[in-house]
Design a protein around this motif. Structure first.
Motif, PDB file in Angstrom:
ATOM      1  N   VAL A  53      11.574   3.781 -18.313  1.00  0.00           N
ATOM      2  CA  VAL A  53      10.403   3.329 -19.078  1.00  0.00           C
ATOM      3  C   VAL A  53      10.694   3.424 -20.578  1.00  0.00           C
ATOM      4  O   VAL A  53      10.450   2.471 -21.332  1.00  0.00           O
ATOM      5  N   ILE A  54      11.226   4.554 -21.007  1.00  0.00           N
ATOM      6  CA  ILE A  54      11.514   4.761 -22.430  1.00  0.00           C
ATOM      7  C   ILE A  54      12.598   3.800 -22.905  1.00  0.00           C
ATOM      8  O   ILE A  54      12.490   3.193 -23.978  1.00  0.00           O
ATOM      9  N   ARG A  55      13.639   3.646 -22.115  1.00  0.00           N
ATOM     10  CA  ARG A  55      14.713   2.719 -22.500  1.00  0.00           C
ATOM     11  C   ARG A  55      14.194   1.292 -22.632  1.00  0.00           C
ATOM     12  O   ARG A  55      14.551   0.572 -23.570  1.00  0.00           O
ATOM     13  N   ALA A  56      13.349   0.868 -21.691  1.00  0.00           N
ATOM     14  CA  ALA A  56      12.800  -0.496 -21.730  1.00  0.00           C
ATOM     15  C   ALA A  56      11.914  -0.687 -22.954  1.00  0.00           C
ATOM     16  O   ALA A  56      11.986  -1.723 -23.629  1.00  0.00           O
ATOM     17  N   LYS A  57      11.102   0.291 -23.269  1.00  0.00           N
ATOM     18  CA  LYS A  57      10.215   0.173 -24.432  1.00  0.00           C
ATOM     19  C   LYS A  57      11.032   0.139 -25.718  1.00  0.00           C
ATOM     20  O   LYS A  57      10.749  -0.667 -26.618  1.00  0.00           O
ATOM     21  N   VAL A  73       3.912   7.739 -24.630  1.00  0.00           N
ATOM     22  CA  VAL A  73       3.607   6.650 -23.710  1.00  0.00           C
ATOM     23  C   VAL A  73       2.650   7.219 -22.669  1.00  0.00           C
ATOM     24  O   VAL A  73       2.899   8.294 -22.107  1.00  0.00           O
ATOM     25  N   LEU A  74       1.572   6.510 -22.407  1.00  0.00           N
ATOM     26  CA  LEU A  74       0.585   6.931 -21.427  1.00  0.00           C
ATOM     27  C   LEU A  74       0.566   5.938 -20.276  1.00  0.00           C
ATOM     28  O   LEU A  74       0.446   4.728 -20.493  1.00  0.00           O
ATOM     29  N   ILE A  75       0.679   6.463 -19.072  1.00  0.00           N
ATOM     30  CA  ILE A  75       0.542   5.650 -17.863  1.00  0.00           C
ATOM     31  C   ILE A  75      -0.693   6.171 -17.143  1.00  0.00           C
ATOM     32  O   ILE A  75      -0.765   7.344 -16.778  1.00  0.00           O
ATOM     33  N   THR A  76      -1.674   5.291 -16.983  1.00  0.00           N
ATOM     34  CA  THR A  76      -2.939   5.669 -16.363  1.00  0.00           C
ATOM     35  C   THR A  76      -2.963   5.173 -14.929  1.00  0.00           C
ATOM     36  O   THR A  76      -2.718   3.990 -14.674  1.00  0.00           O
ATOM     37  N   MET A  77      -3.243   6.083 -14.018  1.00  0.00           N
ATOM     38  CA  MET A  77      -3.349   5.747 -12.594  1.00  0.00           C
ATOM     39  C   MET A  77      -4.753   6.092 -12.121  1.00  0.00           C
ATOM     40  O   MET A  77      -5.539   6.659 -12.878  1.00  0.00           O
ATOM     41  N   LEU A  86       7.981  11.733 -26.735  1.00  0.00           N
ATOM     42  CA  LEU A  86       9.334  11.827 -27.278  1.00  0.00           C
ATOM     43  C   LEU A  86       9.398  12.913 -28.337  1.00  0.00           C
ATOM     44  O   LEU A  86       8.499  13.009 -29.178  1.00  0.00           O
ATOM     45  N   LEU A  87      10.438  13.722 -28.280  1.00  0.00           N
ATOM     46  CA  LEU A  87      10.586  14.801 -29.245  1.00  0.00           C
ATOM     47  C   LEU A  87      11.135  14.256 -30.551  1.00  0.00           C
ATOM     48  O   LEU A  87      12.050  13.440 -30.562  1.00  0.00           O
ATOM     49  N   LEU A  97       9.137  15.170 -23.415  1.00  0.00           N
ATOM     50  CA  LEU A  97       8.318  16.009 -22.547  1.00  0.00           C
ATOM     51  C   LEU A  97       7.512  15.069 -21.660  1.00  0.00           C
ATOM     52  O   LEU A  97       6.956  14.072 -22.129  1.00  0.00           O
ATOM     53  N   TYR A  98       7.477  15.394 -20.388  1.00  0.00           N
ATOM     54  CA  TYR A  98       6.763  14.579 -19.404  1.00  0.00           C
ATOM     55  C   TYR A  98       5.693  15.452 -18.776  1.00  0.00           C
ATOM     56  O   TYR A  98       5.974  16.561 -18.320  1.00  0.00           O
ATOM     57  N   LEU A  99       4.474  14.980 -18.778  1.00  0.00           N
ATOM     58  CA  LEU A  99       3.346  15.749 -18.266  1.00  0.00           C
ATOM     59  C   LEU A  99       2.526  14.891 -17.319  1.00  0.00           C
ATOM     60  O   LEU A  99       2.174  13.756 -17.647  1.00  0.00           O
ATOM     61  N   VAL A 100       2.229  15.445 -16.158  1.00  0.00           N
ATOM     62  CA  VAL A 100       1.356  14.782 -15.192  1.00  0.00           C
ATOM     63  C   VAL A 100       0.048  15.567 -15.146  1.00  0.00           C
ATOM     64  O   VAL A 100       0.054  16.787 -14.988  1.00  0.00           O
ATOM     65  N   LEU A 101      -1.053  14.833 -15.305  1.00  0.00           N
ATOM     66  CA  LEU A 101      -2.382  15.439 -15.326  1.00  0.00           C
ATOM     67  C   LEU A 101      -3.238  14.889 -14.202  1.00  0.00           C
ATOM     68  O   LEU A 101      -3.180  13.695 -13.905  1.00  0.00           O
TER      69      LEU A 101
END
Length: 124
Positions: A53-57, A73-77, A86-87, A97-101
Motif C-alpha cells: 500500500v505504501i509503495r503504491a501510494k 494512511v487510513l483504511i476504513t472497514m 510513516l515515521l 507504525l501499523y495500528l488496527v482498531l
C-alpha cells in the motif's frame, strides 16, 4: 525515549480500541515487532501487505509530481480502522507504525494523536 517493545505495548494500552500493532520496515516488508492480533489478524501478513500500500501510494505521488510526504494512511472497514503512520525521524526512515482498531470502541482522532506521540518517543 522508548524502545520498540515498549512503544508497541503503549500503543495497545493507551489507544482505546486497539486490536493489534506493528512496527514495519517497508523496504523489506518485515515486521520488526508486533503485539496483539490473533487468529483472524496475522500481523506479519498485514505488515507485508501494507508495505505494498505504501509503495503504491509513494509511486503514485511521484507520478503526479506531488512534493508532499505521506503522514498517514487510513483504511476504513465495516468493523475496523487500519492506520498506517510513516515515521519521520532520521532513524525511522523506511518504517511505519501499523495500528488496527476496533471501530466500535475507537476514537480515530485520539488514536492518530496518541500514535504521533508514541512515534515521537520511539527510539530505534
Amino acid at each position: 525515549m522508548a524502545n520498540v517493545e515498549t512503544s508497541l505495548k503503549e500503543t495497545m494500552t493507551s489507544i482505546e480500541g486497539s486490536v493489534g500493532a506493528a512496527l514495519v520496515d517497508y523496504t523489506s516488508g518485515m515486521a520488526l515487532g508486533t503485539i496483539g492480533g490473533g487468529k483472524d489478524l496475522d500481523l506479519t501478513v498485514a505488515a507485508a501487505g501494507n508495505t505494498d500500500v505504501i509503495r503504491a501510494k509513494a509511486r503514485t505521488m511521484k507520478e503526479l509530481g506531488l512534493k508532499e510526504e505521506i503522514e498517514d494512511v487510513l483504511i476504513t472497514m465495516g468493523t475496523q480502522y487500519h492506520l498506517i503512520r510513516l515515521l519521520k525521524s532520521r532513524d525511522g526512515n523506511g518504517l511505519f507504525l501499523y495500528l488496527v482498531l476496533d471501530r466500535r470502541n475507537a476514537n480515530l482522532a485520539m488514536a492518530r494523536h496518541r500514535l504521533r506521540r508514541i512515534e515521537a518517543d520511539l527510539e530505534l
